[in-house]
Design an enzyme around this catalytic site. Structure first.
Site, PDB file in Angstrom:
ATOM      1  N   HIS A 144      97.237 -13.698  38.903  1.00  0.00           N
ATOM      2  CA  HIS A 144      96.907 -12.439  39.721  1.00  0.00           C
ATOM      3  C   HIS A 144      96.032 -12.928  41.042  1.00  0.00           C
ATOM      4  O   HIS A 144      96.757 -12.849  42.178  1.00  0.00           O
ATOM      5  CB  HIS A 144      96.013 -11.499  39.044  1.00  0.00           C
ATOM      6  CG  HIS A 144      96.623 -10.910  37.751  1.00  0.00           C
ATOM      7  ND1 HIS A 144      98.064 -10.601  37.618  1.00  0.00           N
ATOM      8  CD2 HIS A 144      95.931 -10.345  36.809  1.00  0.00           C
ATOM      9  CE1 HIS A 144      98.177 -10.121  36.302  1.00  0.00           C
ATOM     10  NE2 HIS A 144      96.771  -9.935  35.830  1.00  0.00           N
ATOM     11  N   GLU A 165      85.631  -6.631  37.217  1.00  0.00           N
ATOM     12  CA  GLU A 165      85.732  -5.413  36.179  1.00  0.00           C
ATOM     13  C   GLU A 165      84.646  -5.078  35.531  1.00  0.00           C
ATOM     14  O   GLU A 165      83.854  -5.910  35.466  1.00  0.00           O
ATOM     15  CB  GLU A 165      86.966  -6.139  35.367  1.00  0.00           C
ATOM     16  CG  GLU A 165      88.123  -6.465  35.800  1.00  0.00           C
ATOM     17  CD  GLU A 165      89.266  -6.646  34.770  1.00  0.00           C
ATOM     18  OE1 GLU A 165      90.072  -5.808  34.207  1.00  0.00           O
ATOM     19  OE2 GLU A 165      89.272  -8.035  34.407  1.00  0.00           O
ATOM     20  N   LYS A 185     101.167  -3.913  42.758  1.00  0.00           N
ATOM     21  CA  LYS A 185     100.169  -2.745  43.459  1.00  0.00           C
ATOM     22  C   LYS A 185     100.290  -2.480  45.038  1.00  0.00           C
ATOM     23  O   LYS A 185     100.717  -3.344  45.739  1.00  0.00           O
ATOM     24  CB  LYS A 185      98.761  -3.489  43.290  1.00  0.00           C
ATOM     25  CG  LYS A 185      98.267  -3.514  42.095  1.00  0.00           C
ATOM     26  CD  LYS A 185      96.797  -3.999  41.881  1.00  0.00           C
ATOM     27  CE  LYS A 185      96.528  -4.101  40.355  1.00  0.00           C
ATOM     28  NZ  LYS A 185      95.755  -3.206  39.535  1.00  0.00           N
ATOM     29  N   ARG A 199     109.765  -3.462  15.425  1.00  0.00           N
ATOM     30  CA  ARG A 199     109.904  -4.251  13.999  1.00  0.00           C
ATOM     31  C   ARG A 199     110.200  -2.836  13.093  1.00  0.00           C
ATOM     32  O   ARG A 199     110.964  -2.749  12.392  1.00  0.00           O
ATOM     33  CB  ARG A 199     109.214  -5.044  13.641  1.00  0.00           C
ATOM     34  CG  ARG A 199     109.633  -5.660  12.261  1.00  0.00           C
ATOM     35  CD  ARG A 199     108.590  -6.632  11.916  1.00  0.00           C
ATOM     36  NE  ARG A 199     108.036  -7.491  12.881  1.00  0.00           N
ATOM     37  CZ  ARG A 199     107.413  -8.632  12.542  1.00  0.00           C
ATOM     38  NH1 ARG A 199     107.095  -9.168  11.386  1.00  0.00           N
ATOM     39  NH2 ARG A 199     106.798  -9.348  13.547  1.00  0.00           N
ATOM     40  N   LYS A 216     103.250 -11.420  31.242  1.00  0.00           N
ATOM     41  CA  LYS A 216     102.497 -12.403  30.993  1.00  0.00           C
ATOM     42  C   LYS A 216     101.952 -12.480  29.438  1.00  0.00           C
ATOM     43  O   LYS A 216     101.834 -11.325  28.847  1.00  0.00           O
ATOM     44  CB  LYS A 216     101.172 -12.326  32.048  1.00  0.00           C
ATOM     45  CG  LYS A 216     100.237 -11.193  31.745  1.00  0.00           C
ATOM     46  CD  LYS A 216      99.173 -11.144  32.531  1.00  0.00           C
ATOM     47  CE  LYS A 216      98.148 -12.063  32.205  1.00  0.00           C
ATOM     48  NZ  LYS A 216      96.793 -11.676  32.611  1.00  0.00           N
ATOM     49  N   LYS A 254      84.523 -10.405  34.157  1.00  0.00           N
ATOM     50  CA  LYS A 254      84.417  -8.905  33.133  1.00  0.00           C
ATOM     51  C   LYS A 254      82.859  -8.545  33.183  1.00  0.00           C
ATOM     52  O   LYS A 254      81.925  -9.377  33.362  1.00  0.00           O
ATOM     53  CB  LYS A 254      84.923  -9.247  31.635  1.00  0.00           C
ATOM     54  CG  LYS A 254      86.336  -9.588  31.711  1.00  0.00           C
ATOM     55  CD  LYS A 254      87.380  -8.862  31.562  1.00  0.00           C
ATOM     56  CE  LYS A 254      88.644  -9.442  31.264  1.00  0.00           C
ATOM     57  NZ  LYS A 254      89.864  -8.564  31.736  1.00  0.00           N
ATOM     58  N   HIS A 264     101.719  -8.115  37.364  1.00  0.00           N
ATOM     59  CA  HIS A 264     101.637  -6.791  37.768  1.00  0.00           C
ATOM     60  C   HIS A 264     100.709  -6.484  39.209  1.00  0.00           C
ATOM     61  O   HIS A 264     100.855  -5.412  39.943  1.00  0.00           O
ATOM     62  CB  HIS A 264     101.039  -5.637  36.573  1.00  0.00           C
ATOM     63  CG  HIS A 264      99.598  -5.783  36.610  1.00  0.00           C
ATOM     64  ND1 HIS A 264      99.006  -6.754  35.806  1.00  0.00           N
ATOM     65  CD2 HIS A 264      98.719  -4.742  36.875  1.00  0.00           C
ATOM     66  CE1 HIS A 264      97.708  -6.451  35.743  1.00  0.00           C
ATOM     67  NE2 HIS A 264      97.555  -5.344  36.338  1.00  0.00           N
TER      68      HIS A 264
HETATM   69  C1  BG6 Z   1      95.393  -8.284  32.981  1.00  0.00           C
HETATM   70  C2  BG6 Z   1      94.700  -9.127  32.262  1.00  0.00           C
HETATM   71  O1  BG6 Z   1      96.634  -9.048  33.245  1.00  0.00           O
HETATM   72  O2  BG6 Z   1      95.087  -7.606  34.037  1.00  0.00           O
HETATM   73  C3  BG6 Z   1      93.274  -8.279  32.177  1.00  0.00           C
HETATM   74  O3  BG6 Z   1      94.914  -9.459  31.209  1.00  0.00           O
HETATM   75  C4  BG6 Z   1      92.629  -7.580  33.350  1.00  0.00           C
HETATM   76  O4  BG6 Z   1      92.220  -9.128  31.357  1.00  0.00           O
HETATM   77  C5  BG6 Z   1      93.936  -6.986  34.024  1.00  0.00           C
HETATM   78  O5  BG6 Z   1      91.731  -6.576  32.839  1.00  0.00           O
HETATM   79  C6  BG6 Z   1      93.300  -6.145  35.227  1.00  0.00           C
HETATM   80  O6  BG6 Z   1      94.425  -5.365  35.954  1.00  0.00           O
HETATM   81  P1  BG6 Z   1      94.099  -4.141  36.721  1.00  0.00           P
HETATM   82  O7  BG6 Z   1      95.374  -3.653  37.138  1.00  0.00           O
HETATM   83  O8  BG6 Z   1      93.172  -3.332  36.008  1.00  0.00           O
HETATM   84  O9  BG6 Z   1      93.139  -4.861  37.845  1.00  0.00           O
END
Ligand code: BG6
Length: 484
Positions: A240, A216, A182, A51, A148, A331, A178
């Site tokens: 995922h 994570e 991987k 923008r 997403k 997390k 994504h």
């Molecule tokens: C994202 C989530 O799609 O994937 C995040 O929104 C998450 O919350 C992330 O941390 C994890 O991705 P990766 O590639 O770091 O495992």
């Protein structure tokens, strides 16, 4: 071993939301790496769109800084960066208004691949598709890439699919997950379908259970606004983890082709049983280790959103009936580690009698970090003293096995963006797949909302709430330890 780089066709790639975090943190540095590797042809152009008004030079300065922030100095090549920057230009565009659209349309070359990356909030996906259509940027060969979250539930995902379908055909829509980009996730398919060794055993008759863990260490600080409306179920499980489950559970597709693969994944999602409340545990991290609690991070002291989920899923088909799939993600856990573990059954009869500690075969596919595959087998402990059995791992780290070249595993986004340019949808989600995943997720969420459940709190740096351990103990099983 150095991978072969095949340049893609000339393209114009427009990134909407070009100055945002995903674009500057992943997409643009990823494109630079592909360029430095020789994968972008001379005639590849990238247009940043957002923008705020900005000149081309200012945009290039911003991207140069983004590359410096994302890529360590010893891996940067000054000449390659400057060459990459010459491919960039910028146009200020109002996603919901008229400003900037004619300028953008004028930039697009008709004789190259045209791709439009929606790296913006989901509220703008529909508007962007509609504007692109209105300005003639939706020809047969154009592609849109949609980030997403793809919907918040089944109804919103359906509505979004319907809106996109008004302006683009399904073969033009690339819904990104994504995780599918991987390297090790793709390797899952190679391990299963390019070897004779595993597939005959890949069924309920031989597999006791499967564990999928995506742990994570980070919390949600900084993105609390989004996360608190989402939670681990919507943020990780619906997309995922569902994709990982599909790749593990699906039947062999007839070819590694977009619809062949996606048809098989869809069948898995449709075969998933509803999850019973007793088979689901939600958690929320407490404060600890000098860091704030989930409530502090999202600035909502009463939030009931989960930062951890563990559940037991069942795929009701001939192959998997009776083999539970345990999924766990959260997390602020002990380590950042993602893995899939396939735990095989014990041999039907031990000719060596009962021996303590002798367990079944185990295949672990490590997605990150240290991508690799480990197979645990039982052997005789060397030396005299009778037939004592021990378990040993046959351990293969890709970095070690494939040599120095393999350490440069490209980021998931690099692979996926190149697939968009190549026109290969195999690693992208089809509309019906996303809807099916929401159709499974929605009732689980609705049930806990109706019960008014609160997530259990858990200590940061651990492996989640107590009840998550019980979920397996109850079945006489144990989670694998979360460790780096
Ligand atoms: C994202 C989530 O799609 O994937 C995040 O929104 C998450 O919350 C992330 O941390 C994890 O991705 P990766 O590639 O770091 O495992």
């Amino acid at each position: 071993m150095v991978s072969r780089v095949i340049p893609v066709d000339p393209f114009d790639l427009v990134i909407f939301g070009a100055t945002g975090d995903l674009s500057t943190g992943k997409i643009l540095p990823g494109l630079y790496r592909r360029d430095a590797d020789g994968q972008l042809p001379e005639a590849a152009r990238i247009v940043g769109a957002a923008r705020s008004p900005m000149g081309d030079e200012d945009f290039r300065t911003l991207v140069r800084a983004a590359i410096h922030a994302a890529i360590p100095e010893k891996k940067r090549d000054r000449e390659a960066i400057e060459r990459f920057l010459t491919r960039l230009s910028y146009v200020a565009v109002d996603a919901t208004g008229e400003d900037g659209w004619p300028e953008l349309a004028a930039k697009m070359r008709p004789d190259v691949v045209q791709a439009y990356y929606f790296s913006v909030g989901p509220g703008l996906f529909g508007a962007l598709a509609e504007r692109l259509h209105a300005h003639g940027m939706n020809a047969e060969t154009c592609r849109i890439v949609v980030e997403k979250p793809f919907g918040h539930d089944l109804a919103s995902a359906r509505a979004l699919n319907a809106t996109l379908a008004e302006h683009f055909d399904e073969h033009q829509i690339y819904r990104i997950d994504h995780y599918l980009g991987k390297e090790t996730v793709q390797n899952l398919m190679a391990v299963r379908f390019a070897n004779m060794l595993f597939e005959p055993l890949w069924k309920a008759q031989y597999v006791d259970h499967i564990q999928i863990t995506v742990a994570e260490t980070v919390g949600v600080a900084g993105r609390g606004g989004y996360y608190d409306k989402s939670g681990a179920m919507r943020d990780m499980v619906q997309n995922h983890m569902m994709q990982l489950l599909c790749l593990i559970a699906m039947e062999p597709p007839y070819a590694f082709e977009p619809d062949a693969v996606r048809d098989e994944k869809l069948k898995v999602i449709r075969a998933l049983d509803p999850v019973r409340p007793a088979d689901l545990v939600r958690g929320q991290y407490r404060a600890g280790g000098g860091m704030g609690s989930y409530h502090d991070d999202v600035e909502a002291p009463d939030s009931r959103t989960e930062s951890f989920v563990a559940l037991k899923a069942h795929v009701s088909n001939w192959r998997w009936k009776g083999t539970p799939f345990y999924l766990r993600t959260g997390k602020r856990l002990r380590a950042r580690t993602s893995e899939i573990a396939v735990i095989f059954k014990d041999p039907p009869h031990s000719i060596f009698g009962d021996q303590e500690g002798h367990r079944a075969n185990l295949l672990v596919i490590r997605l990150q970090p240290n991508e690799g595959i480990k197979l645990k087998v039982t052997i005789k402990e060397p030396g005299p003293g009778g037939m004592r059995l021990i378990e040993v791992p046959l351990d293969m780290s890709f970095a070690e096995a494939l040599g120095p070249g393999a350490q440069e595993i490209p980021d998931a986004y690099e692979r996926l963006i190149m697939d968009v340019i190549r026109g290969n949808q195999t690693l992208f989600m089809r509309g019906d797949e996303v809807e099916a995943a929401w159709a499974w997720t929605d009732p689980i969420i609705a049930a806990w909302e109706a019960r008014g459940d609160r997530p259990q709190s858990y200590d940061p740096g651990g492996s989640g709430p107590e009840d998550a351990l019980m979920l397996l103990h109850r079945d006489g099983r144990r989670w694998r330890e979360i460790r780096p």
